[in-house]
Design a protein around this motif. Structure first.
Motif, PDB file in Angstrom:
ATOM      1  N   SER A 154       0.835  -1.212   0.000  1.00 57.22           N
ATOM      2  CA  SER A 154       0.000   0.000   0.000  1.00 57.22           C
ATOM      3  C   SER A 154       0.859   1.246   0.000  1.00 57.22           C
ATOM      4  CB  SER A 154      -0.924  -0.017   1.223  1.00 57.22           C
ATOM      5  OG  SER A 154      -1.799  -1.135   1.180  1.00 57.22           O
ATOM      6  N   ASP A 173      -9.033   3.911  -7.894  1.00 57.36           N
ATOM      7  CA  ASP A 173      -9.506   2.926  -6.904  1.00 57.36           C
ATOM      8  C   ASP A 173      -8.354   2.240  -6.165  1.00 57.36           C
ATOM      9  OD1 ASP A 173     -12.074   3.547  -7.586  1.00 57.36           O
ATOM     10  OD2 ASP A 173     -12.276   1.884  -9.025  1.00 57.36           O
ATOM     11  N   SER A 174      -7.264   1.988  -6.895  1.00 57.80           N
ATOM     12  CA  SER A 174      -6.124   1.315  -6.257  1.00 57.80           C
ATOM     13  C   SER A 174      -5.517   2.181  -5.161  1.00 57.80           C
ATOM     14  CB  SER A 174      -5.067   0.971  -7.305  1.00 57.80           C
ATOM     15  OG  SER A 174      -4.591   2.139  -7.949  1.00 57.80           O
ATOM     16  N   LYS A 176      -7.195   4.540  -3.558  1.00 54.37           N
ATOM     17  CA  LYS A 176      -8.152   4.582  -2.454  1.00 54.37           C
ATOM     18  C   LYS A 176      -8.008   3.348  -1.554  1.00 54.37           C
ATOM     19  CE  LYS A 176     -11.779   7.257  -4.779  1.00 54.37           C
ATOM     20  NZ  LYS A 176     -13.194   7.237  -5.251  1.00 54.37           N
ATOM     21  N   ASP A 177      -7.904   2.192  -2.180  1.00 55.29           N
ATOM     22  CA  ASP A 177      -7.753   0.964  -1.373  1.00 55.29           C
ATOM     23  C   ASP A 177      -6.460   0.974  -0.564  1.00 55.29           C
ATOM     24  OD1 ASP A 177     -10.138   0.088  -2.389  1.00 55.29           O
ATOM     25  OD2 ASP A 177      -9.206  -1.151  -3.969  1.00 55.29           O
ATOM     26  N   ASP A 179      -4.799   3.660   0.426  1.00 52.73           N
ATOM     27  CA  ASP A 179      -4.927   4.638   1.496  1.00 52.73           C
ATOM     28  C   ASP A 179      -5.779   4.083   2.646  1.00 52.73           C
ATOM     29  OD1 ASP A 179      -4.626   7.456   2.509  1.00 52.73           O
ATOM     30  OD2 ASP A 179      -6.829   7.343   2.364  1.00 52.73           O
ATOM     31  N   HIS A 180      -6.823   3.347   2.288  1.00 53.70           N
ATOM     32  CA  HIS A 180      -7.669   2.748   3.313  1.00 53.70           C
ATOM     33  C   HIS A 180      -6.880   1.734   4.149  1.00 53.70           C
ATOM     34  CE1 HIS A 180     -11.233   1.154   5.272  1.00 53.70           C
ATOM     35  NE2 HIS A 180     -10.858  -0.076   4.885  1.00 53.70           N
ATOM     36  N   ASN A 181      -6.062   0.949   3.483  1.00 56.02           N
ATOM     37  CA  ASN A 181      -5.250  -0.048   4.201  1.00 56.02           C
ATOM     38  C   ASN A 181      -4.274   0.619   5.166  1.00 56.02           C
ATOM     39  OD1 ASN A 181      -6.527  -2.147   2.886  1.00 56.02           O
ATOM     40  ND2 ASN A 181      -4.964  -2.274   1.270  1.00 56.02           N
ATOM     41  N   ARG A 183      -4.600   3.641   6.546  1.00 52.83           N
ATOM     42  CA  ARG A 183      -5.326   4.230   7.672  1.00 52.83           C
ATOM     43  C   ARG A 183      -5.748   3.139   8.680  1.00 52.83           C
ATOM     44  NH1 ARG A 183      -7.070   9.516   6.770  1.00 52.83           N
ATOM     45  NH2 ARG A 183      -6.654  10.268   4.630  1.00 52.83           N
ATOM     46  N   SER A 184      -6.137   1.997   8.137  1.00 48.69           N
ATOM     47  CA  SER A 184      -6.512   0.884   9.032  1.00 48.69           C
ATOM     48  C   SER A 184      -5.321   0.393   9.843  1.00 48.69           C
ATOM     49  CB  SER A 184      -7.098  -0.276   8.217  1.00 48.69           C
ATOM     50  OG  SER A 184      -8.263   0.136   7.535  1.00 48.69           O
ATOM     51  N   CYS A 188      -4.932  -0.269  13.866  1.00 50.51           N
ATOM     52  CA  CYS A 188      -5.078  -1.718  14.063  1.00 50.51           C
ATOM     53  C   CYS A 188      -4.224  -2.167  15.242  1.00 50.51           C
ATOM     54  CB  CYS A 188      -4.657  -2.467  12.796  1.00 50.51           C
ATOM     55  SG  CYS A 188      -4.767  -4.268  12.965  1.00 50.51           S
TER      56      CYS A 188
END
Length: 360
Positions: A154, A173-174, A176-177, A179-181, A183-184, A188
């Motif tokens: 990521s 989209d890639s 966004k995914d 960036d989401h990973n 942030r998680s 986590c």
């Protein structure tokens, strides 16, 4: 001088082999060292032997000691026999020493075998605990490794987008995914199972108890056998074995304060119905064992009864009660151990006062 042990033999030899008076015999046979009559020198067993006349060839002083000399010659074979007996006893004692040492070695070899088996059991248990935990740790490590790989991928995607040409287009989209990973990953909680120390997986109360018993045996020199019944007690010793089989008038537990002299602080009357044979103290609790087959727990400060265990008592269907005499108590950090005449060792939980194991 002649030892007093042989005095009786010497006296009997003198009385049995010698005449009552020297006058009964006229001559001294110098070869056989005996007193003889004239007929013995002519036709008897002393014929041809050198001799002396008691009256004409011996002084009065010589005649006064001739009986002692002849009597002592009779005791010499007895002394020689005693000497050979003592020599044989010395040889027997040396042989017996080797037999006794061999018996002791055999017993302790058997103990070592059992201790080795107990040690092997502990080590195998540790191996099993370790083998059970290793797959969990490996699975957690693999999961973390995969999570780390996802974060790295990521980061590369977001890094390439940041370093690329600027535009006002919406995020791919890639990105966004990715960036989401990322942030998680920031929030986590990384899983990491807690590992219990392997030492806590073992109950070492048994080897601890054995070590304590051996240490006490060494300090008390319990390897020294008690004196035989034939041995006479010293004048300070009072032995009343028969009294132990008589019913006691009253069984008491007395607590003393260690002053000089000690003073009795508390008396617990009728503590047991029979003799108190063992006591042990642990963390403010006094445990007493008795010939009535019970173990009782007492508050060592107030001597209040905390509980009673029918440790070595059997009750049959006809309400018959059979009690085995408790001989010893030992305590560890978690358990109380009791031994009795029923050839059993029982293990008790200190918290519950319940039997957790019986060794037969």
């Amino acid at each position: 001088g002649i030892n007093a042990e042989y005095g009786g033999s010497f006296k009997s030899a003198m009385q049995g082999s010698m005449p009552q008076t020297v006058e009964d015999y006229s001559f001294y046979d110098m070869e056989d060292q005996t007193l003889v009559r004239p007929s013995d020198l002519l036709i008897g067993p002393s014929r041809g032997h050198p001799y002396k006349s008691l009256e004409s060839e011996m002084s009065a002083a010589q005649r006064s000691v001739v009986q002692s000399m002849i009597g002592s010659s009779q005791i010499r074979p007895q002394l020689a026999d005693k000497y050979h007996q003592l020599q044989q006893r010395q040889q027997d004692l040396v042989s017996d020493l080797e037999v006794a040492k061999s018996a002791v070695t055999t017993r302790f070899d058997a103990v070592r075998v059992l201790v080795d088996r107990l040690e092997a059991g502990h080590l195998e248990h540790l191996d099993r605990c370790c083998n059970d935990l290793l797959p969990q740790l490996e699975a957690s490590a693999l999961q973390i490794r995969e999570f780390e790989h996802q974060v790295e991928q990521s980061q590369q995607i977001v890094k390439a987008y940041i370093e690329g040409p600027a535009d006002s287009e919406p995020l791919p989209d890639s990105v966004k995914d990715a960036d989401h990973n990322l942030r998680s990953a920031l929030v986590c909680v990384v899983p990491c199972p807690e590992i219990v120390p392997l030492a806590d997986c073992l109950d070492t109360s048994l080897p601890d108890s054995v070590a304590l018993a051996l240490q006490q045996s060494i300090e008390l020199k319990e390897y020294v056998a008690a004196e035989s019944a034939a041995a006479q007690p010293t004048r300070h010793t009072k032995v009343h074995i028969a009294d132990l089989d008589q019913p006691p008038i009253q069984i008491q537990i007395q607590m003393f304060e260690m002053t000089d002299p000690p003073t009795c602080q508390t008396v617990v009357a009728e503590a047991h119905s029979k003799w108190v044979s063992a006591m042990v103290h642990h963390q403010g609790v006094l445990y007493t064992g008795s010939w009535d087959g019970t173990i009782k727990a007492w508050d060592s400060t107030t001597m209040e009864l905390l509980g009673t265990m029918d440790a070595h008592v059997k009750r049959s269907g006809d309400s018959k009660v059979t009690a085995s005499r408790i001989r010893s108590l030992a305590v560890t950090s978690k358990h109380l151990w009791s031994g009795a005449d029923d050839d059993c060792i029982k293990v008790w939980g200190l918290g519950s006062l319940c039997c957790v194991a019986t060794l037969t």
